[in-house]
Design a protein around this motif. Structure first.
Motif, mmCIF file in Angstrom:
data_model
loop_
_atom_site.group_PDB
_atom_site.id
_atom_site.type_symbol
_atom_site.label_atom_id
_atom_site.label_comp_id
_atom_site.label_asym_id
_atom_site.label_seq_id
_atom_site.Cartn_x
_atom_site.Cartn_y
_atom_site.Cartn_z
ATOM 1 N N THR A 114 0.283 -6.202 7.647
ATOM 2 C CA THR A 114 -0.363 -5.030 8.213
ATOM 3 C C THR A 114 -1.867 -5.054 7.926
ATOM 4 O O THR A 114 -2.278 -5.164 6.774
ATOM 5 C CB THR A 114 0.238 -3.739 7.628
ATOM 6 N N PRO A 115 -2.696 -4.944 8.959
ATOM 7 C CA PRO A 115 -4.140 -4.848 8.712
ATOM 8 C C PRO A 115 -4.490 -3.477 8.122
ATOM 9 O O PRO A 115 -3.930 -2.450 8.521
ATOM 10 C CB PRO A 115 -4.757 -5.021 10.104
ATOM 11 N N TYR A 116 -5.424 -3.471 7.183
ATOM 12 C CA TYR A 116 -5.947 -2.233 6.609
ATOM 13 C C TYR A 116 -7.446 -2.161 6.850
ATOM 14 O O TYR A 116 -8.131 -3.185 6.959
ATOM 15 C CB TYR A 116 -5.684 -2.170 5.105
ATOM 16 N N GLN A 117 -7.937 -0.944 6.925
ATOM 17 C CA GLN A 117 -9.369 -0.709 7.012
ATOM 18 C C GLN A 117 -9.789 0.122 5.812
ATOM 19 O O GLN A 117 -9.191 1.167 5.524
ATOM 20 C CB GLN A 117 -9.732 0.017 8.308
ATOM 21 N N GLY A 118 -10.807 -0.331 5.094
ATOM 22 C CA GLY A 118 -11.262 0.372 3.905
ATOM 23 C C GLY A 118 -12.753 0.628 3.937
ATOM 24 O O GLY A 118 -13.533 -0.260 4.293
ATOM 25 N N ILE A 119 -13.151 1.847 3.566
ATOM 26 C CA ILE A 119 -14.569 2.185 3.424
ATOM 27 C C ILE A 119 -14.827 2.479 1.955
ATOM 28 O O ILE A 119 -14.267 3.432 1.391
ATOM 29 C CB ILE A 119 -14.970 3.374 4.302
ATOM 30 N N LEU A 120 -15.644 1.645 1.338
ATOM 31 C CA LEU A 120 -15.987 1.763 -0.074
ATOM 32 C C LEU A 120 -17.377 2.378 -0.188
ATOM 33 O O LEU A 120 -18.307 1.971 0.510
ATOM 34 C CB LEU A 120 -15.977 0.376 -0.727
ATOM 35 N N ILE A 121 -17.515 3.397 -1.067
ATOM 36 C CA ILE A 121 -18.816 4.018 -1.305
ATOM 37 C C ILE A 121 -19.190 3.824 -2.765
ATOM 38 O O ILE A 121 -18.323 3.752 -3.644
ATOM 39 C CB ILE A 121 -18.800 5.519 -0.945
ATOM 40 N N TYR A 122 -20.497 3.743 -3.033
ATOM 41 C CA TYR A 122 -20.960 3.367 -4.364
ATOM 42 C C TYR A 122 -22.253 4.095 -4.713
ATOM 43 O O TYR A 122 -23.170 4.203 -3.889
ATOM 44 C CB TYR A 122 -21.184 1.852 -4.410
ATOM 45 N N ASN A 123 -22.307 4.609 -5.930
ATOM 46 C CA ASN A 123 -23.500 5.260 -6.466
ATOM 47 C C ASN A 123 -24.261 4.257 -7.335
ATOM 48 O O ASN A 123 -23.807 3.905 -8.427
ATOM 49 C CB ASN A 123 -23.098 6.488 -7.293
ATOM 50 N N PRO A 124 -25.443 3.799 -6.906
ATOM 51 C CA PRO A 124 -26.157 2.768 -7.661
ATOM 52 C C PRO A 124 -26.978 3.313 -8.838
ATOM 53 O O PRO A 124 -27.521 2.536 -9.620
ATOM 54 C CB PRO A 124 -27.090 2.170 -6.609
ATOM 55 N N SER A 125 -27.055 4.624 -8.957
ATOM 56 C CA SER A 125 -27.910 5.191 -10.001
ATOM 57 C C SER A 125 -27.347 4.921 -11.392
ATOM 58 O O SER A 125 -26.132 4.901 -11.604
ATOM 59 C CB SER A 125 -28.048 6.704 -9.794
ATOM 60 N N ARG A 126 -28.241 4.738 -12.364
ATOM 61 C CA ARG A 126 -27.824 4.558 -13.757
ATOM 62 C C ARG A 126 -27.605 5.893 -14.468
ATOM 63 O O ARG A 126 -26.931 5.933 -15.503
ATOM 64 C CB ARG A 126 -28.890 3.774 -14.515
ATOM 65 N N THR A 127 -28.212 6.962 -13.935
ATOM 66 C CA THR A 127 -28.201 8.234 -14.672
ATOM 67 C C THR A 127 -27.745 9.422 -13.846
ATOM 68 O O THR A 127 -27.344 10.440 -14.405
ATOM 69 C CB THR A 127 -29.619 8.541 -15.197
ATOM 70 N N ARG A 128 -27.777 9.322 -12.533
ATOM 71 C CA ARG A 128 -27.576 10.493 -11.682
ATOM 72 C C ARG A 128 -26.181 10.538 -11.098
ATOM 73 O O ARG A 128 -25.693 9.550 -10.533
ATOM 74 C CB ARG A 128 -28.604 10.492 -10.547
ATOM 75 N N VAL A 129 -25.539 11.699 -11.214
ATOM 76 C CA VAL A 129 -24.257 11.942 -10.545
ATOM 77 C C VAL A 129 -24.542 12.310 -9.087
ATOM 78 O O VAL A 129 -25.446 13.103 -8.801
ATOM 79 C CB VAL A 129 -23.474 13.078 -11.241
ATOM 80 N N VAL A 130 -23.787 11.732 -8.174
ATOM 81 C CA VAL A 130 -23.964 12.005 -6.751
ATOM 82 C C VAL A 130 -22.721 12.714 -6.220
ATOM 83 O O VAL A 130 -21.590 12.308 -6.496
ATOM 84 C CB VAL A 130 -24.208 10.700 -5.958
ATOM 85 N N THR A 131 -22.950 13.776 -5.475
ATOM 86 C CA THR A 131 -21.871 14.520 -4.834
ATOM 87 C C THR A 131 -21.951 14.324 -3.331
ATOM 88 O O THR A 131 -23.033 14.404 -2.742
ATOM 89 C CB THR A 131 -21.969 16.022 -5.160
ATOM 90 N N ILE A 132 -20.800 14.067 -2.722
ATOM 91 C CA ILE A 132 -20.721 13.874 -1.271
ATOM 92 C C ILE A 132 -19.858 14.987 -0.684
ATOM 93 O O ILE A 132 -18.687 15.135 -1.046
ATOM 94 C CB ILE A 132 -20.138 12.498 -0.918
ATOM 95 N N ASN A 133 -20.446 15.783 0.190
ATOM 96 C CA ASN A 133 -19.720 16.819 0.906
ATOM 97 C C ASN A 133 -19.195 16.249 2.216
ATOM 98 O O ASN A 133 -19.981 15.732 3.026
ATOM 99 C CB ASN A 133 -20.623 18.016 1.194
ATOM 100 N N VAL A 134 -17.897 16.323 2.428
ATOM 101 C CA VAL A 134 -17.290 15.878 3.679
ATOM 102 C C VAL A 134 -17.216 17.104 4.580
ATOM 103 O O VAL A 134 -16.335 17.957 4.434
ATOM 104 C CB VAL A 134 -15.901 15.261 3.442
#
Length: 529
Positions: A138-158
């Motif tokens: 079965t083929p799968y599709q994946g979207i990976l997201i990444y926070n590159p910051s060393r110190t900052r928390v990132v919030t993503i609103n969908v």
């Protein structure tokens, strides 16, 4: 239904040192094309056929309407769009689109080095295919997201999000040319269904409203199968079975039955998001890994991260676009893979930029505006609406042809300056494409069978009793097929009436379309007895 999101598993903390493969260090050797020019070639359709010479006069026509073509007022906004449509067909594991930095990757040319922050969209449309569906994982599709910051928390609103399969979520079915769709239950194909969902401001149930990324953390935004239809004998677990039973094929006379007919399935995805800090994203395809007992497993985040670090761009590739200024045919527009600029085209459609209204045409006349107009398809206006690409792979489209996933929100302040009641008809139509001034609209008495537009349009206006109306219509149009009116109004002398046309350009459509405003003299005189 398959699970849409797999976000509850423990996340792997990725290193954030400068030498980290997923770090945000800028690259001098990244293979990225950053075009800011406005004279770039465009693409005609999702299927990206070559541009062929065509003349409406050479076809069997039922009507040739003289119209006044005008450029559509307004412009695209500047929201970046993670735009993944090339290669359209998935047959193996690989990287579809990555905006990660290229440092530390085995194939740096697969990574475009673009960070998203603030408002952004995700548009993805891909087709999984196999010539041996019974034996293909079965083929799968994946979207990976990444926070590159060393110190900052990132919030993503969908904000809004949806992803649908062709089978079983939204199969292509025959529908009437125009049908009321106020409840959102009418669709044909996953592209038709996904844009309807977003147009209504919805977020599909399994998408989280909020994601939080700690410094250096990655998560799967999406981890979804694109299951291939199989023979009844071969049907079995395709998404990480809960039992330990192996998937078996029925046999007849000792011979294993194998389906060697081609099989395919489509997944369309559209999401509107907001990030409080820079993030990188990658869209990848993967054939389901196999457990020790022979059953399929769901790809893990670690599997996807390994593919990101070591994988290369998915092959086979689509046909590359033709040179920008090529005059000869065939002309290939190409498909899109990169970051385009523009999520919304919003405009007051008036006579002039400083006007407050749109004067309705004289009785029997028509005003027309191109929608998703593109090179070689501007109807003589020269207006190319295709979104520019901020970054792209060198073998993909120069512009986001068709503006798939882009919302068009158009308000028409119709005004009747005469002393007579006028009947005004507003429609969205798909005439034969052309690029010649004063060539009018051409329609065919026998439209081709291929569908050029299938999707939902919302219209808002006050009817002739001044009652506010909000209606949804699902329309299906073939090229050269005259369309039914979306709105018909009787506008009184000196009256101004607002009409709002609102839709998202769907996958599986072929640009361009036109918005038409036609006027007719309306008489209330009684008929002779």
């Amino acid at each position: 239904m398959f699970p849409l999101l797999l976000l509850s598993a423990p996340t792997l903390q990725l290193p954030v040192a400068p030498q980290s493969p997923l770090s945000s260090v800028q690259s001098e050797s990244a293979v990225v094309v950053q075009d800011k020019r406005s004279d770039l070639p465009k693409s005609d359709s999702e299927t990206s056929p070559p541009e062929k010479p065509s003349s409406p006069q050479s076809r069997h026509q039922s009507a040739h309407q003289e119209v006044e073509f005008r450029s559509l007022p307004g412009r695209l906004d500047t929201v970046p769009v993670f735009n993944s449509n090339s290669p359209e067909v998935i047959r193996d594991s690989g990287i579809l689109l990555s905006t990660f930095p290229p440092q530390g990757k085995r194939h740096p040319q697969a990574h475009l080095n673009y960070a998203f922050t603030g408002r952004f969209d995700i548009f993805s449309h891909h087709i999984a295919k196999s010539d041996r569906p019974d034996s293909t994982p079965t083929p799968y599709q994946g979207i990976l997201i990444y926070n590159p910051s060393r110190t900052r928390v990132v919030t993503i609103n969908v904000l809004q999000a949806a992803s649908y399969l062709g089978t079983p979520d939204a199969p292509f079915i025959a529908l009437p040319q125009q049908v009321s769709n106020d409840l959102g239950r009418i669709y044909s194909g996953p592209g038709s269904r996904v844009v309807d969902h977003i147009l209504r401001g919805r977020r599909q149930t399994h998408w989280p409203p909020l994601l939080t990324l700690q410094p250096g953390q990655s998560k799967m935004l999406m981890n979804l199968p694109i299951p291939l239809p199989r023979t009844p004998a071969a049907k079995g677990p395709v998404r990480g079975p809960e039992t330990g039973q192996t998937n078996s094929l029925a046999s007849a006379g000792g011979a294993i039955l194998q389906n060697t007919a081609s099989s395919s399935n489509t997944r369309s995805t559209l999401a509107h998001l907001y990030s409080t800090g820079p993030i990188y994203m990658a869209n990848m395809s993967m054939l389901a890994p196999t457990k020790d007992n022979g059953t399929e497993d769901i790809p893990s985040k670690k599997d996807w991260e390994t593919l990101l670090l070591n994988g290369k761009l998915l092959t086979p590739r689509d046909l590359p676009p033709s040179p920008v200024n090529q005059a000869a045919t065939p002309y290939y527009y190409g498909r899109v893979a990169g970051v385009s600029r523009g999520s919304l085209w919003q405009a007051q459609v008036t006579d002039q930029p400083n006007s407050k209204y749109l004067t309705i045409p004289k009785p029997g006349n028509t005003i027309a505006y191109g929608l998703s107009s593109l090179q070689r398809g501007t109807f003589g206006t020269g207006q190319v609406q295709s979104a520019p690409m901020l970054v792209r792979y060198p073998d993909t489209a120069y512009l986001a042809h068709g503006n798939y996933g882009v919302r068009y929100n158009l308000t028409l302040p119709l005004y009747n300056p005469t002393s007579q009641v006028k009947k005004v008809v507003v429609a969205v139509q798909t005439p034969f494409k052309h690029d010649r001034p004063n060539a009018g609209l051409a329609f065919s008495v026998t439209p081709k069978p291929a569908v050029f537009f299938r999707g939902t349009i919302r219209v808002r206006y006050k009817d002739d009793d001044q009652t506010p109306q909000a209606q949804y219509f699902h329309i299906v149009q073939r090229q050269g097929e005259p369309a039914s009116p979306l709105v018909t109004l009787m506008i009184q002398p000196g009256e101004q009436r607002l009409v709002n046309i609102d839709y998202i350009y769907p996958p599986d459509a072929t640009p361009p379309q036109v918005l038409t405003v036609k006027s007719e003299l309306y008489s209330t005189a009684p008929s002779n007895p």
